[in-house]
Write a protein that holds these residues in place. Structure first.
Motif, short mmCIF file in Angstrom:
data_model
loop_
_atom_site.label_atom_id
_atom_site.label_comp_id
_atom_site.label_asym_id
_atom_site.label_seq_id
_atom_site.Cartn_x
_atom_site.Cartn_y
_atom_site.Cartn_z
N PHE A 125 1.09 18.08 -7.11
CA PHE A 125 1.09 18.59 -5.74
C PHE A 125 2.37 19.39 -5.51
CE2 PHE A 125 1.96 18.25 -1.19
CZ PHE A 125 0.73 18.54 -0.64
N THR A 126 2.24 20.70 -5.41
CA THR A 126 3.44 21.53 -5.25
C THR A 126 3.46 22.26 -3.92
OG1 THR A 126 2.26 23.27 -6.41
CG2 THR A 126 3.79 21.93 -7.71
N ALA A 127 2.39 22.12 -3.14
CA ALA A 127 2.33 22.83 -1.85
C ALA A 127 3.46 22.36 -0.96
CB ALA A 127 0.98 22.56 -1.18
N MET A 128 3.93 23.28 -0.14
CA MET A 128 5.00 22.93 0.80
C MET A 128 4.66 23.54 2.15
SD MET A 128 8.69 23.06 -1.01
CE MET A 128 8.55 24.35 -2.22
N PRO A 129 5.20 22.96 3.21
CA PRO A 129 4.97 23.58 4.52
C PRO A 129 5.50 25.01 4.51
CG PRO A 129 6.08 21.45 4.74
CD PRO A 129 6.05 21.78 3.28
N ALA A 130 4.86 25.89 5.25
CA ALA A 130 5.22 27.31 5.26
C ALA A 130 6.69 27.52 5.58
CB ALA A 130 4.33 28.04 6.28
N THR A 131 7.20 26.76 6.53
CA THR A 131 8.61 26.96 6.92
C THR A 131 9.54 26.68 5.75
OG1 THR A 131 8.53 24.69 7.72
CG2 THR A 131 8.38 26.44 9.37
N VAL A 132 9.21 25.65 4.97
CA VAL A 132 10.07 25.30 3.83
C VAL A 132 9.95 26.36 2.75
CG1 VAL A 132 10.56 23.55 2.09
CG2 VAL A 132 9.82 22.86 4.36
N GLY A 159 0.85 -1.20 0.00
CA GLY A 159 0.00 0.00 0.00
C GLY A 159 0.87 1.23 0.00
N MET A 160 0.40 2.24 -0.71
CA MET A 160 1.19 3.47 -0.81
C MET A 160 0.29 4.67 -0.64
SD MET A 160 3.97 4.50 -3.68
CE MET A 160 5.15 5.79 -3.26
N SER A 161 0.82 5.72 -0.02
CA SER A 161 0.08 6.98 0.05
C SER A 161 0.82 8.03 -0.75
CB SER A 161 -0.06 7.43 1.50
OG SER A 161 -0.78 8.65 1.55
N VAL A 162 0.05 8.76 -1.59
CA VAL A 162 0.64 9.90 -2.32
C VAL A 162 -0.19 11.14 -2.04
CG1 VAL A 162 1.85 8.78 -4.20
CG2 VAL A 162 -0.60 9.12 -4.37
N PRO A 163 0.48 12.29 -1.96
CA PRO A 163 -0.27 13.52 -1.72
C PRO A 163 -1.14 13.85 -2.93
CG PRO A 163 2.09 14.00 -1.96
CD PRO A 163 1.93 12.50 -2.05
N ALA A 164 -2.41 14.21 -2.67
CA ALA A 164 -3.34 14.44 -3.79
C ALA A 164 -3.88 15.86 -3.80
CB ALA A 164 -4.50 13.45 -3.69
N GLY A 165 -3.73 16.57 -2.73
CA GLY A 165 -4.26 17.93 -2.69
C GLY A 165 -4.24 18.46 -1.28
N VAL A 166 -4.85 19.62 -1.09
CA VAL A 166 -4.93 20.18 0.26
C VAL A 166 -6.39 20.43 0.62
CG1 VAL A 166 -2.65 21.26 0.25
CG2 VAL A 166 -4.63 22.54 -0.60
N ASP A 167 -6.65 20.47 1.92
CA ASP A 167 -8.01 20.75 2.34
C ASP A 167 -8.23 22.26 2.45
OD1 ASP A 167 -6.84 21.57 4.70
OD2 ASP A 167 -7.75 20.00 5.95
N SER A 168 -9.37 22.64 2.99
CA SER A 168 -9.70 24.06 3.02
C SER A 168 -8.77 24.85 3.94
CB SER A 168 -11.16 24.23 3.47
OG SER A 168 -11.30 23.64 4.75
N LEU A 169 -8.06 24.16 4.83
CA LEU A 169 -7.12 24.85 5.71
C LEU A 169 -5.69 24.74 5.19
CD1 LEU A 169 -8.61 23.70 9.14
CD2 LEU A 169 -8.80 25.96 8.08
N GLY A 170 -5.56 24.27 3.95
CA GLY A 170 -4.24 24.20 3.33
C GLY A 170 -3.42 23.00 3.76
N LEU A 171 -4.07 22.03 4.40
CA LEU A 171 -3.32 20.85 4.87
C LEU A 171 -3.39 19.73 3.83
CD1 LEU A 171 -4.41 20.74 8.62
CD2 LEU A 171 -2.28 21.64 7.63
N PRO A 172 -2.29 18.98 3.68
CA PRO A 172 -2.24 17.95 2.66
C PRO A 172 -3.18 16.78 2.96
CG PRO A 172 -0.26 17.89 4.01
CD PRO A 172 -1.02 19.10 4.43
#
Lengths: 495, 484
Positions: A483-490, A442-455
């Motif tokens: 998926f190009t979002a990154m944590p704010a710190t990064v 099983g694998m998880s891949v990031p697919a998007g963010v929610d309304s609060l910007g979380l993956p």
């Protein structure tokens, strides 16, 4: 110049090969990132000296032209993998000062290929938890924050929370994890990165501190699917020291990674549309289904009728095995010992001081379900259900090549949330546990963010030994999601 | 004839079942590559697996599996092609994992049978319930320090076979005969050295009492019975104890008792209520063990001749008595020695020499057959010289004593010492003549009717000839001279 810590493993290997960068520079950049991100508490033990000396050796091998497949790539190692001469704690007080005299098979394979160790990553104690809030060494923080001004610290998922946080925060290029009921996939989803748990038996368990032997499986985290394939290639394979390791050839994952799903049949299990699942999770799942159709796959509705029994089954089998596996921590030969009045008193004091509450809870549950008079009602029944759950999947795989589901029922939540009731925490694994019980990849891949910007992540489940298809479906999702979002710190660091 | 104990309320019969733990003869442990030599320095034969280090995993030793199969076949038992290793969970400092890997619901060997030999010359069949494989624990040492205990893990993880008998045993003699026969079979098979004083064979006794013909009573399990003598003593003690309880109107509580060899008594260890809940479950680190027909057939083909077969063959082929055959086959090495010495010779004569002379002398010297100065071939050489009349049986004993001291052959001793028997009638007649001349009164008395004096003349002639005169010739010649 591109920030070195933002390179993917493939990019870094190319630059190292062309001598555009050195392993030492690459390692130093990551050591600096680790220092800057200490507040995330992703590491239990940092090993910069080991990393730099391994980097030096890598640079020499590049100079000599004898570089390995992962030469010079800095990795983080979940502190459940025994590392020779480097403290290995399982995030437990009972192994607080344990230094193994042996190296796990998985890490040995990485070092043989030239990868290097930045340190030992935090986790839930003995890998028991879904939020990395049970570690003796403190909580790990998710590098992601909600984008609505709420400054609540979020969990990175668990149990491999240190691994997912470190990869997401660009402290390491990749990390090892272990997955017993979702401990790679759920943290990967919470931190917006990729993570694969291969088929049970694909990677050796030798030298990995055991939680539940029939479920524990080593795997990897990276920031994209290709890098996961590269890492898994290195650490997979038969090990005669692990009797449950499969004597099967390992496919060339990277060469077979086309990302094509054209003509594939992708199963959508109807039982995973559970009551109370947040709208946003359903939405991202539906989005994934659309992407699959767009990429030329056929969507097939399937049924996994015993899904509702997966969590109770898991929470009988895993604690049963854990209660026995953790009996060796008795203060007699290694690890913590609290002296007592007599032998029994010493056992009780040692284990009372050495284990945290979640571990104690599972040892007690496990001891109970194996006890005379309860064994048939719990353990035997759970084993039968486990078989039925496996059969569900095998029936589905007669019609489809892979299954697509959400990874977790929510995005990352705040530290302290879900702590009031253990069952609430256990529900985090509702989508990942059935796959573990069946021993499937099983694998998880990031697919998007929610309304609060979380993956948010999507889970791809494959047939036994068919990680190739899992990687290809994952790659197709990754490509479509972009998926190009990154944590704010990064982001702020990169700017 | 049933063995009964006379109590105040009548006769009592014992019902006994034995559980024997036999360490499998193998170079390495059941799930690790550590050595298994007895008597090594503490904690020098311990791998990371044996010490239950975090993340260590068991890997089954194929040779130990073959040894268990071999034993099963030697016990005329059913070998199970499917068996499962389970974990038996309990805490003890010399049990590093906190569980013992054992077999529970699915043992590798099922029902079998052992034929025991009783002192009165009869035999009896004792059923085998099962044989399963398991790990041994380490050893706790409590007498090295006033407050501390020490743990030696050398034995931790060594392979054991637990062999469980049916409750078919009815007396201490039968119990002793069973253990003796079981040990003999294991030694023949080479699957356990059977050294009880080194702990490589240990015994637990299950015993209950009943009135003859009544159903089984409640049993007690007696642990730590670690010599054949102790088995006998523990059974005698426990039988008396149970009879006393029962005859005083009490009931036997099912419990585990410990044999104390120093005090010669059993005492309660734990009651049924206090018994451990071992929480057995299949070991998830190991797959179920499946055996192929080919493997079982291959092992069967290499089984040695077993004690009972050998005994019957010795009686049939060599005409030996049950007793002599029984003593000769008691050890495989002894039987082999006998057969090699007896080859092409008078087997009964050989058996006598091995049993009476050789074993007697070795026993006196505190030696075993393996360090006997006289080889089977050389003993055969000595017997040849008796058979061809080169020496008499009496001289042969002297030659044998010499052979035991020097390790040389009978022929070289006979030559060097000039012991070759005198069969030349002229020479013997000369000696007879001189003896008769020296004892005229005796000759007269003999001729006057004192027949018993014949022995005196034989003795004198033999003495004068240095024992070398052929006794038969001496008899014949002496008779004709005295009577003539």
């Amino acid at each position: 110049m591109t920030e070195l810590t933002n390179l993917t493993i493939s990019e870094a290997l190319a630059k190292l090969g062309k001598k555009e960068i050195s392993a030492t520079e690459l390692t130093q950049a990551h050591i600096t990132a680790i220092e800057k991100n200490r507040h995330l508490n992703a590491f239990i033990t940092e090993t910069p000296d080991i990393a730099l000396s391994m980097a030096k050796a890598s640079d020499e091998r590049y100079a000599k032209g004898t570089a390995g497949a992962l030469e010079g790539i800095p990795l983080g190692i979940k502190d459940l993998f025994c590392t020779k001469g480097t403290r290995t704690t399982a995030a437990s007080n009972i192994l607080n000062n344990f230094v193994p005299q042996y190296e796990s098979t998985v890490t040995s394979k990485f070092w043989k290929d030239g990868a290097l160790m930045l340190g030992k990553l935090n986790l839930d104690e003995f890998a028991m938890g879904s939020a990395n809030t049970t570690s003796h060494f403190g909580n790990v923080l998710n590098p992601w924050k909600r984008n609505n001004g709420d400054t609540t610290d979020l969990v990175p998922g668990g149990s491999s929370g240190g691994s997912s946080a470190a990869v997401a925060a660009r402290m390491v290029m990749g990390a090892t994890g272990t997955d017993t009921g979702g401990s790679i996939r759920q943290p990967a989803a919470f931190c917006g990165i990729s993570g694969i748990k291969p088929t049970y038996g694909r990677c050796s368990r030798w030298g990995v501190v055991a939680f539940a032997s029939s479920l524990d499986q080593a795997g990897v985290f990276a920031r994209n699917v290709e890098d996961c394939a590269t890492l898994l290639q290195s650490c997979a394979g038969h090990d005669p020291m692990d009797s449950t390791s499969a004597n099967l050839p390992v496919p060339d994952f990277k060469a077979l990674l086309t990302g094509s799903v054209k003509g594939m049949k992708i199963g959508i299990p109807k039982e995973y549309r559970m009551d109370g699942t947040p709208e946003e999770i359903i939405k991202i799942w539906d989005q994934g289904i659309e992407w699959m159709k767009d990429a030329g796959a056929e969507i097939v509705n399937v049924s996994l009728p015993h899904t509702e029994y997966a969590l109770p089954t898991y929470y009988i089998i895993a604690p049963a095995e854990c209660s026995s596996n953790l009996a060796r921590y008795d203060g007699v030969r290694y690890g913590l010992r609290v002296e007592g009045e007599n032998l029994i008193d010493q056992y009780e004091r040692t284990r009372a001081a050495g284990f945290g509450n979640e571990v104690k809870r599972r040892i007690m549950i496990g001891t109970y379900v194996l006890s005379a008079g309860y064994y048939d009602a719990y353990y035997v029944k759970a084993q039968k259900l486990r078989r039925l759950i496996y059969n569900d999947f095998m029936n589905a795989f007669e019609k489809v090549d892979a299954l697509l589901t959400p990874t977790a029922p929510s995005a990352a939540f705040g530290i302290g949330e879900n702590e009031d009731d253990p069952i609430k925490m256990y529900l985090n694994d509702v989508f990942t546990v059935p796959c573990s019980l069946a021993g499937l990849p099983g694998m998880s891949v990031p697919a998007g963010v929610d309304s609060l910007g979380l993956p948010l992540g999507l889970q791809i489940i494959g047939k036994p030994w068919d990680e190739v298809t899992v990687f290809n479906v994952s790659r197709a999702i990754e490509r479509a999601a972009n998926f190009t979002a990154m944590p704010a710190t990064v982001v702020s660091k990169a700017a | 004839m049933a063995y009964l104990i006379r109590g105040e309320t009548g006769d009592w019969e014992m019902v006994i079942g034995l559980e024997v733990h036999a360490q499998i003869t193998a170079n390495s442990k059941l799930f690790s590559g550590s050595a298994t030599d007895f008597g090594s320095e503490a904690n020098t034969q311990v791998s990371f697996v044996d010490a239950a280090m975090p993340g260590m995993l068991p890997v089954l030793n194929q040779y130990c599996v073959e040894q268990a199969v071999r034993t099963g076949l030697g016990l005329n038992a059913a070998v199970n092609k499917y068996s499962v290793f389970e974990r038996k969970n309990y805490f003890y400092p010399d049990l590093p994992q906190g569980y013992q890997i054992s077999q529970f619901l699915h043992p590798i060997v099922g029902k079998g049978v052992v034929e025991i030999d009783l002192p009165d010359g009869t035999t009896k069949e004792i059923g085998i319930t099962r044989l399963h494989m398991e790990q041994d624990a380490g050893k706790s040492v409590h007498d090295m320090h006033p407050k501390k205990s020490f743990v030696d893990l050398n034995r931790s993880g060594s392979a054991l076979m637990e062999i469980v008998s049916e409750p078919d045993i009815r007396s201490p003699e039968e119990a002793t005969a069973y253990i003796t026969k079981l040990r003999m079979i294991l030694r023949y098979l080479g699957t356990c050295d059977g050294n009880m004083d080194e702990g490589s064979m240990r015994c637990d006794v299950n015993l209950s009492m009943r009135k003859p013909g009544a159903p089984f009573g409640t049993r007690c399990e007696i642990k730590n019975v670690n010599s054949i003598k102790a088995v006998q003593m523990a059974i005698d003690y426990e039988a008396q104890r149970q009879i006393e309880v029962l005859e005083n109107g009490g009931v036997i509580k099912q419990e585990t008792r410990l044999w104390d060899p120093a005090k010669g008594e059993t005492r309660s260890m734990r009651s049924k209520e206090e018994a451990h809940d071992y929480r057995y479950f299949p070991d998830p680190d190991l797959l179920p063990l499946t055996l192929t027909d080919e493997l079982i057939a291959r092992i069967k083909a290499t089984l040695p001749e077993l004690p009972d077969e050998k005994k019957h063959r010795f009686m049939g082929d060599y005409g030996l008595s049950l007793y002599d055959a029984g003593v000769l086959i008691a050890e495989r090495e002894r039987a082999d020695f006998f057969e090699s010495a007896a080859k092409g010779r008078d087997a009964k004569l050989c058996a006598n020499w091995v049993l009476n002379e050789l074993l007697g002398r070795l026993n006196k010297d505190g030696k075993t057959l393996s360090d006997s100065p006289v080889s089977a071939e050389n003993l055969g050489g000595l017997i040849d010289r008796i058979a061809d009349n080169t020496i008499s049986g009496r001289i042969a004993k002297d030659v044998f004593a010499e052979m035991m001291d020097s390790g040389t052959t009978a022929d070289s001793i006979i030559d060097a010492k000039g012991l070759k028997q005198v069969t030349d009638t002229g020479a013997i007649e000369a000696v007879i003549d001189s003896v008769m001349a020296e004892n005229p009164q005796m000759v007269a008395d003999y001729r006057g009717g004192k027949d018993k004096l014949f022995g005196f003349f034989v003795g004198q002639v033999m003495k004068k000839s240095g024992g070398k005169a052929n006794p038969a010739a001496v008899n014949d010649l002496l008779k004709s001279k005295l009577d003539g």
